[in-house]
Design a protein around this motif. Structure first.
Motif, PDB file in Angstrom:
ATOM      1  N   SER A 225       0.847  -1.193   0.000  1.00  0.00           N
ATOM      2  CA  SER A 225       0.000   0.000   0.000  1.00  0.00           C
ATOM      3  C   SER A 225       0.883   1.243   0.000  1.00  0.00           C
ATOM      4  CB  SER A 225      -0.913   0.002   1.230  1.00  0.00           C
ATOM      5  OG  SER A 225      -1.794  -1.093   1.186  1.00  0.00           O
ATOM      6  N   LEU A 226       0.468   2.233  -0.761  1.00  0.00           N
ATOM      7  CA  LEU A 226       1.253   3.458  -0.877  1.00  0.00           C
ATOM      8  C   LEU A 226       0.784   4.480   0.149  1.00  0.00           C
ATOM      9  CD1 LEU A 226       1.365   3.745  -4.764  1.00  0.00           C
ATOM     10  CD2 LEU A 226       3.117   2.832  -3.235  1.00  0.00           C
ATOM     11  N   PRO A 227       1.709   5.186   0.788  1.00  0.00           N
ATOM     12  CA  PRO A 227       1.313   6.214   1.767  1.00  0.00           C
ATOM     13  C   PRO A 227       0.651   7.390   1.072  1.00  0.00           C
ATOM     14  CG  PRO A 227       3.676   6.284   1.348  1.00  0.00           C
ATOM     15  CD  PRO A 227       3.166   5.063   0.656  1.00  0.00           C
ATOM     16  N   GLY A 228      -0.183   8.084   1.822  1.00  0.00           N
ATOM     17  CA  GLY A 228      -0.837   9.272   1.278  1.00  0.00           C
ATOM     18  C   GLY A 228      -2.033   8.980   0.403  1.00  0.00           C
ATOM     19  N   SER A 229      -2.512   7.718   0.405  1.00  0.00           N
ATOM     20  CA  SER A 229      -3.677   7.386  -0.417  1.00  0.00           C
ATOM     21  C   SER A 229      -4.925   8.050   0.147  1.00  0.00           C
ATOM     22  CB  SER A 229      -3.868   5.869  -0.465  1.00  0.00           C
ATOM     23  OG  SER A 229      -2.731   5.229  -0.994  1.00  0.00           O
ATOM     24  N   GLN A 230      -5.778   8.503  -0.730  1.00  0.00           N
ATOM     25  CA  GLN A 230      -7.035   9.117  -0.335  1.00  0.00           C
ATOM     26  C   GLN A 230      -8.183   8.147  -0.584  1.00  0.00           C
ATOM     27  OE1 GLN A 230      -7.033  12.134   1.151  1.00  0.00           O
ATOM     28  NE2 GLN A 230      -4.801  12.164   0.888  1.00  0.00           N
ATOM     29  N   GLY A 231      -9.189   8.182   0.279  1.00  0.00           N
ATOM     30  CA  GLY A 231     -10.349   7.328   0.089  1.00  0.00           C
ATOM     31  C   GLY A 231     -10.284   6.083   0.935  1.00  0.00           C
ATOM     32  N   PRO A 232     -11.358   5.296   0.901  1.00  0.00           N
ATOM     33  CA  PRO A 232     -11.458   4.106   1.760  1.00  0.00           C
ATOM     34  C   PRO A 232     -10.522   2.967   1.372  1.00  0.00           C
ATOM     35  CG  PRO A 232     -13.326   4.221   0.264  1.00  0.00           C
ATOM     36  CD  PRO A 232     -12.577   5.503   0.088  1.00  0.00           C
ATOM     37  N   VAL A 233     -10.085   2.918   0.101  1.00  0.00           N
ATOM     38  CA  VAL A 233      -9.206   1.854  -0.367  1.00  0.00           C
ATOM     39  C   VAL A 233      -7.867   2.473  -0.768  1.00  0.00           C
ATOM     40  CG1 VAL A 233      -8.866  -0.015  -2.017  1.00  0.00           C
ATOM     41  CG2 VAL A 233     -11.175   0.524  -1.197  1.00  0.00           C
ATOM     42  N   PRO A 234      -6.760   2.042  -0.182  1.00  0.00           N
ATOM     43  CA  PRO A 234      -5.468   2.647  -0.503  1.00  0.00           C
ATOM     44  C   PRO A 234      -4.972   2.272  -1.894  1.00  0.00           C
ATOM     45  CG  PRO A 234      -5.170   0.773   0.959  1.00  0.00           C
ATOM     46  CD  PRO A 234      -6.655   0.992   0.851  1.00  0.00           C
ATOM     47  N   ASP A 235      -4.167   3.160  -2.469  1.00  0.00           N
ATOM     48  CA  ASP A 235      -3.492   2.837  -3.722  1.00  0.00           C
ATOM     49  C   ASP A 235      -2.430   1.780  -3.419  1.00  0.00           C
ATOM     50  OD1 ASP A 235      -5.019   4.877  -4.751  1.00  0.00           O
ATOM     51  OD2 ASP A 235      -3.408   6.361  -4.618  1.00  0.00           O
ATOM     52  N   ARG A 236      -2.181   0.911  -4.394  1.00  0.00           N
ATOM     53  CA  ARG A 236      -1.241  -0.179  -4.155  1.00  0.00           C
ATOM     54  C   ARG A 236      -0.323  -0.401  -5.351  1.00  0.00           C
ATOM     55  NH1 ARG A 236      -6.004  -2.302  -1.548  1.00  0.00           N
ATOM     56  NH2 ARG A 236      -5.570  -2.742   0.650  1.00  0.00           N
ATOM     57  N   VAL A 237       0.821  -0.968  -5.049  1.00  0.00           N
ATOM     58  CA  VAL A 237       1.730  -1.475  -6.076  1.00  0.00           C
ATOM     59  C   VAL A 237       1.632  -2.999  -6.045  1.00  0.00           C
ATOM     60  CG1 VAL A 237       4.131  -1.763  -6.759  1.00  0.00           C
ATOM     61  CG2 VAL A 237       3.318   0.466  -5.993  1.00  0.00           C
ATOM     62  N   ILE A 238       1.305  -3.590  -7.178  1.00  0.00           N
ATOM     63  CA  ILE A 238       1.197  -5.042  -7.306  1.00  0.00           C
ATOM     64  C   ILE A 238       2.425  -5.536  -8.066  1.00  0.00           C
ATOM     65  CG2 ILE A 238      -0.229  -6.955  -8.107  1.00  0.00           C
ATOM     66  CD1 ILE A 238      -1.535  -5.184  -5.968  1.00  0.00           C
ATOM     67  N   PHE A 239       3.104  -6.526  -7.527  1.00  0.00           N
ATOM     68  CA  PHE A 239       4.338  -6.988  -8.164  1.00  0.00           C
ATOM     69  C   PHE A 239       4.386  -8.506  -8.227  1.00  0.00           C
ATOM     70  CE2 PHE A 239       4.966  -6.062  -3.698  1.00  0.00           C
ATOM     71  CZ  PHE A 239       5.528  -7.229  -3.206  1.00  0.00           C
ATOM     72  N   ARG A 240       4.999  -8.990  -9.265  1.00  0.00           N
ATOM     73  CA  ARG A 240       5.223 -10.430  -9.463  1.00  0.00           C
ATOM     74  C   ARG A 240       6.713 -10.610  -9.706  1.00  0.00           C
ATOM     75  NH1 ARG A 240       0.968  -8.394 -11.891  1.00  0.00           N
ATOM     76  NH2 ARG A 240      -1.104  -9.206 -11.404  1.00  0.00           N
ATOM     77  N   ALA A 241       7.456 -10.603  -8.612  1.00  0.00           N
ATOM     78  CA  ALA A 241       8.912 -10.670  -8.665  1.00  0.00           C
ATOM     79  C   ALA A 241       9.386 -11.635  -7.580  1.00  0.00           C
ATOM     80  CB  ALA A 241       9.513  -9.280  -8.447  1.00  0.00           C
TER      81      ALA A 241
END
Length: 336
Positions: A225-241
């Motif tokens: 989850s990325l800091p500073g996200s607005q709203g009920p659901v946070p912004d995210r980085v999805i990775f397959r590494a």
């Protein structure tokens, strides 16, 4: 001596050239690959049967490619323009030797391919940024594709606590989910209720102060989850590494061992040990300062010290470390 035409034969070559009347050209419709087949194709074997029946046959009446296949297999030869068949058993040794040679070449080729694979450029996988509904769906996808999930839940005031879609069904089917919640969970009734509902379904949950970020690590995919996200659901980085997944799992395991378990039921305030005392000890055991504990409990730092001293007296502990050990032995943390 003329022989009756007992098998259908093409009267034209691939380019449409017609042969003169009376000149028969033996060719069977079949696909074959001289470079890859150790055993002659069905078409070539059918031609062999035809030649055996026909007897010595003019070279001009036999398709050149299929004759070459017969000769390569040791099933025919042509001398002075006449094609004659050979006994099939005489060809077995030749086929066996050809097979052995092919196996050797295959091993050599495999070794070369393996070297090429090992020297390939390293690729770490894919990274994707998601928001809103896509962010929630990404977590559900991680749950759906995994058998063993772990993660951190950093409690913030802006995010609405919610069980990840598919998590309860996954737990019911035997999947493993382990989550370390930030200690802010203990002061947030809504988040605590969600955590306890998950624990009741089979989730293994623990609490630890200072959880740095919310993340979810599955078998093949991870989320941060990325800091500073607005709203009920946070912004995210999805990775397959794979290497990053392994590194973050190692981080999780190191903090999991330090965290305190959470139970599915609230503390019993009627117990001889008050819920607040047990919470105080829990926060103390994971390294919070007296000031931080006071903020969590809504009491002064002086009151925290006084209560700790009182609990030391109750359990006969001379130090705070001994206090934690004695409390654990008495089962004071078993309800967390």
């Amino acid at each position: 001596m003329n022989r009756p035409n007992r098998v259908h034969r093409d009267l034209s070559d691939a380019d449409g050239t017609l042969y003169k009347p009376g000149q028969r050209r033996l060719r069977v419709r079949a696909s074959y690959d001289l470079s890859s087949q150790l055993v002659p194709s069905e078409g070539v074997l059918e031609l062999y049967a035809l030649l055996v029946a026909e007897g010595p046959t003019s070279r001009t009446q036999v398709d050149a490619d299929q004759l070459a296949a017969l000769e390569a297999a040791g099933l025919a030869k042509h001398i002075d323009g006449v094609v004659e068949t050979l006994a099939p058993f005489a060809a077995i040794d030749a086929m066996t030797r050809a097979g052995a040679d092919a196996a050797t070449h295959l091993r050599e080729a495999t070794s070369a391919l393996e070297q090429a694979w090992q020297s390939r450029p390293h690729r770490e996988g894919t990274v994707e940024f998601v928001q809103g509904a896509e962010s929630a769906a990404a977590l559900a996808a991680i749950i759906a594709e995994s058998n063993d999930v772990c993660g951190f839940n950093r409690v913030t005031s802006s995010n609405t606590p919610k069980i990840v879609a598919g998590a309860l069904d996954g737990l019911a089917q035997g999947m493993t989910i382990r989550i370390v919640y930030d200690s802010g969970l203990l002061a947030n009734e809504a988040v605590l209720a969600v955590a306890r509902a998950c624990v009741a379904a089979g989730e293994q949950a623990r609490v630890l102060p200072g959880v740095p970020v919310s993340m979810l690590i599955g078998d093949f995919t991870g989320s941060l989850s990325l800091p500073g996200s607005q709203g009920p659901v946070p912004d995210r980085v999805i990775f397959r590494a794979p290497r990053l997944l392994t590194a973050l799992r190692d981080v999780f395991e190191s903090l999991w061992d330090k965290a305190i378990p959470i139970s599915e039921t609230p503390w019993n305030s009627g117990d001889q040990r008050s819920a607040e005392d047990r919470l105080l000890l829990s926060l103390l055991s994971v390294g919070l300062s007296d000031l931080a504990i006071g903020r969590e409990l809504g009491i002064s730092e002086r009151t925290v010290r006084r209560r700790i001293a009182h609990l030391q007296g109750v359990l006969g502990a001379k130090t705070r470390f001994q206090l934690g050990v004695q409390a654990a032995r008495q089962g004071w943390f078993s309800d967390l």
